[in-house]
Design a protein around this motif. Sequence first.
Motif, mmCIF file in Angstrom:
data_model
loop_
_atom_site.group_PDB
_atom_site.id
_atom_site.type_symbol
_atom_site.label_atom_id
_atom_site.label_comp_id
_atom_site.label_asym_id
_atom_site.label_seq_id
_atom_site.Cartn_x
_atom_site.Cartn_y
_atom_site.Cartn_z
ATOM 1 N N SER A 1 -24.745 -27.150 90.063
ATOM 2 C CA SER A 1 -24.726 -29.096 90.382
ATOM 3 C C SER A 1 -24.636 -29.765 91.863
ATOM 4 O O SER A 1 -25.010 -30.501 91.764
ATOM 5 N N ILE A 2 -23.071 -28.544 92.156
ATOM 6 C CA ILE A 2 -22.454 -29.885 93.749
ATOM 7 C C ILE A 2 -23.370 -29.136 94.402
ATOM 8 O O ILE A 2 -23.345 -30.467 95.051
ATOM 9 N N LYS A 3 -23.969 -28.426 94.780
ATOM 10 C CA LYS A 3 -24.886 -28.288 96.171
ATOM 11 C C LYS A 3 -26.123 -27.993 95.732
ATOM 12 O O LYS A 3 -26.383 -27.696 96.928
ATOM 13 N N ALA A 4 -26.118 -28.307 95.103
ATOM 14 C CA ALA A 4 -27.791 -28.242 94.670
ATOM 15 C C ALA A 4 -28.895 -29.483 93.775
ATOM 16 O O ALA A 4 -27.556 -29.721 92.461
ATOM 17 N N PRO A 5 -29.664 -29.816 93.813
ATOM 18 C CA PRO A 5 -30.340 -30.850 93.471
ATOM 19 C C PRO A 5 -29.940 -30.407 91.482
ATOM 20 O O PRO A 5 -30.789 -29.205 90.725
ATOM 21 N N GLU A 6 -29.279 -31.440 90.664
ATOM 22 C CA GLU A 6 -29.169 -30.408 89.047
ATOM 23 C C GLU A 6 -30.246 -30.041 88.697
ATOM 24 O O GLU A 6 -31.341 -31.562 89.028
ATOM 25 N N SER A 7 -30.049 -29.344 87.918
ATOM 26 C CA SER A 7 -31.022 -28.782 87.654
ATOM 27 C C SER A 7 -32.993 -28.576 87.705
ATOM 28 O O SER A 7 -34.188 -28.859 86.401
ATOM 29 N N THR A 8 -32.876 -28.204 88.486
ATOM 30 C CA THR A 8 -33.842 -27.500 89.440
ATOM 31 C C THR A 8 -33.956 -26.224 89.709
ATOM 32 O O THR A 8 -32.831 -25.560 89.859
ATOM 33 N N ARG B 1 -23.885 -33.707 102.655
ATOM 34 C CA ARG B 1 -23.130 -33.071 102.954
ATOM 35 C C ARG B 1 -23.561 -31.790 102.243
ATOM 36 O O ARG B 1 -22.980 -31.060 103.264
ATOM 37 N N TYR B 2 -24.008 -31.483 101.540
ATOM 38 C CA TYR B 2 -24.971 -30.199 101.227
ATOM 39 C C TYR B 2 -26.869 -30.333 100.655
ATOM 40 O O TYR B 2 -27.172 -29.585 100.268
ATOM 41 N N GLY B 3 -26.576 -31.312 100.902
ATOM 42 C CA GLY B 3 -28.158 -31.755 101.147
ATOM 43 C C GLY B 3 -28.768 -30.997 101.976
ATOM 44 O O GLY B 3 -28.976 -30.294 103.089
ATOM 45 N N SER B 4 -30.392 -31.018 102.104
ATOM 46 C CA SER B 4 -31.061 -30.200 102.840
ATOM 47 C C SER B 4 -32.697 -30.664 102.414
ATOM 48 O O SER B 4 -33.073 -30.667 101.101
ATOM 49 N N GLU B 5 -33.582 -29.748 103.646
ATOM 50 C CA GLU B 5 -34.835 -30.342 103.524
ATOM 51 C C GLU B 5 -35.582 -30.001 102.302
ATOM 52 O O GLU B 5 -36.969 -29.943 102.308
ATOM 53 N N LYS B 6 -35.493 -28.562 101.838
ATOM 54 C CA LYS B 6 -35.601 -27.715 100.874
ATOM 55 C C LYS B 6 -35.937 -28.396 99.606
ATOM 56 O O LYS B 6 -36.276 -27.958 98.761
ATOM 57 N N TYR B 7 -34.524 -29.447 99.635
ATOM 58 C CA TYR B 7 -35.185 -30.017 98.413
ATOM 59 C C TYR B 7 -35.675 -31.116 98.079
ATOM 60 O O TYR B 7 -36.082 -31.554 96.630
ATOM 61 N N GLU B 8 -36.384 -31.290 99.463
ATOM 62 C CA GLU B 8 -37.156 -32.736 98.758
ATOM 63 C C GLU B 8 -38.603 -32.226 97.954
ATOM 64 O O GLU B 8 -39.387 -31.114 98.916
ATOM 65 N N GLY B 9 -38.471 -32.887 97.002
ATOM 66 C CA GLY B 9 -40.321 -32.339 96.288
ATOM 67 C C GLY B 9 -39.763 -31.904 95.095
ATOM 68 O O GLY B 9 -41.053 -31.289 94.978
ATOM 69 N N LEU B 10 -38.819 -31.138 94.674
ATOM 70 C CA LEU B 10 -38.528 -29.910 93.894
ATOM 71 C C LEU B 10 -39.232 -30.664 92.706
ATOM 72 O O LEU B 10 -38.775 -31.881 92.033
ATOM 73 N N GLY B 11 -39.689 -29.877 92.018
ATOM 74 C CA GLY B 11 -40.222 -30.208 90.233
ATOM 75 C C GLY B 11 -39.410 -30.461 89.071
ATOM 76 O O GLY B 11 -38.348 -29.565 89.414
ATOM 77 N N ILE B 12 -39.761 -30.468 88.039
ATOM 78 C CA ILE B 12 -39.032 -30.642 86.656
ATOM 79 C C ILE B 12 -39.269 -28.912 86.323
ATOM 80 O O ILE B 12 -40.420 -28.445 87.163
ATOM 81 N N ASP C 1 -40.501 -36.540 92.301
ATOM 82 C CA ASP C 1 -39.853 -35.293 93.084
ATOM 83 C C ASP C 1 -38.120 -35.948 92.478
ATOM 84 O O ASP C 1 -37.553 -36.507 92.558
ATOM 85 N N PHE C 2 -37.850 -34.326 92.077
ATOM 86 C CA PHE C 2 -36.183 -34.200 91.696
ATOM 87 C C PHE C 2 -35.129 -33.799 92.552
ATOM 88 O O PHE C 2 -34.467 -33.263 92.354
ATOM 89 N N GLY C 3 -35.352 -33.502 93.624
ATOM 90 C CA GLY C 3 -34.311 -33.569 94.963
ATOM 91 C C GLY C 3 -34.584 -34.416 95.892
ATOM 92 O O GLY C 3 -32.834 -34.214 96.232
ATOM 93 N N SER C 4 -34.779 -35.595 96.394
ATOM 94 C CA SER C 4 -34.851 -36.241 97.245
ATOM 95 C C SER C 4 -33.431 -36.769 97.562
ATOM 96 O O SER C 4 -32.611 -37.500 98.137
ATOM 97 N N TRP C 5 -33.262 -37.063 95.673
ATOM 98 C CA TRP C 5 -32.454 -38.389 95.702
ATOM 99 C C TRP C 5 -30.793 -37.324 96.126
ATOM 100 O O TRP C 5 -29.948 -38.635 95.888
ATOM 101 N N PHE C 6 -30.289 -36.504 95.997
ATOM 102 C CA PHE C 6 -29.998 -35.714 96.120
ATOM 103 C C PHE C 6 -29.173 -35.630 97.182
ATOM 104 O O PHE C 6 -27.945 -35.990 97.882
ATOM 105 N N ASN C 7 -30.141 -35.376 98.464
ATOM 106 C CA ASN C 7 -30.333 -35.683 100.089
ATOM 107 C C ASN C 7 -29.348 -36.891 100.253
ATOM 108 O O ASN C 7 -28.847 -37.201 101.035
ATOM 109 N N GLU C 8 -30.029 -38.114 99.797
ATOM 110 C CA GLU C 8 -29.168 -39.158 99.776
ATOM 111 C C GLU C 8 -27.476 -39.525 99.807
ATOM 112 O O GLU C 8 -26.750 -39.885 100.300
ATOM 113 N N ASN C 9 -27.444 -38.599 98.371
ATOM 114 C CA ASN C 9 -25.954 -39.009 97.493
ATOM 115 C C ASN C 9 -25.395 -37.963 97.922
ATOM 116 O O ASN C 9 -24.112 -37.765 98.245
#
Length: 322
Positions: free
Chosen positions: A53-60, A136-147, A125-133
Amino acid sequence: MEMKLAIVIVILFSLLLSFYGAYYLINPDQRGEEILSKQGIPYPTVIAHRGASIKAPESTAEAYIKARDLGVDYLEADLQRTKDGEIVVFHDQTLQRTSNVEEVFPDRKEDKLGSFTYQELKKLDFGSWFNENSPRYGSEKYEGLGIITLEELIAIAEGGQQTPGLVLETKSPEKYPGIEREIVDILEQEGWLDTAAERDYTKTIFFSFSEESLRGFKELAPQAPRILLVTDNMITRRSWTHWLERAAGLADGLGTKGFMNWPWYIAEAHDQGLFVFPYTINELWQVKLLAHFHSSGYITDRPDVVLNFFDRMSELSIINDG
Ligand code: G3P
Ligand code: CA
């Protein structure tokens, strides 16, 4: 004269304590491995906290796939129930911190997860917040991740070259009466409650701050190990004894904050046949210190750091992670 006697007593007492502490620092208790082996749990156990969960949005799905491919022993997940009865993986009570609920449901932005249906949660979308926060580890592939649901988590665990087990935490279980039965039903259907004797390791471990919830799991699936999470921030000897008493007969291990893991506490837990997993261990110096104390396990947001220390990074992750 009385003053001198008091000083001598204080000095003697301090020396005794120092020798006691030094003894355990030099000779930490090593029974953790044996205790885990009786439970079919590998030693030392590396547990990915909400995934990597440091390198990708937690719980996704992305966080869990990353942790699985790194080669962790277990994926840790917080479980809650939607309004219409789906068991989903999510940590917070509300959705604001890690989703765009404010944009999609502005009037319900502070509402609890349990007041949303599964289809409503699927719109978020459970991923885009991570890219903002975490640019360093953000990625386009995290946008729109679902629960994800518990069934989807199981599919992720089963979908790689290695199959990590699951450490499943009931989050605020008092809000979801009967959730333990529903979780156990899903795990049984998916074959995730076989005993360690039936396979080469224990696949499912239950985890909770709630003793009531652990009692439920003990009744419904006694074969699966249970961990009681310790809530005290600053533990004292008296409160440690209290936790050991609370765990007796209910849990197989304790989950403790990192700084509670002094080797003399661990030795007392081992005396009772309990293993101890510290959380959340994200820094290399913490891993080194705990490894010196023969820590039974490491609950971490940075499984790459822990696995690397033990020279256990999977070949797949070395290729993917660089
Ligand atoms: O690893 C222990 C941990 O999962 C309990 O705390 O708040 O991260 O669920 P929390
Ligand atoms: Ca948790």
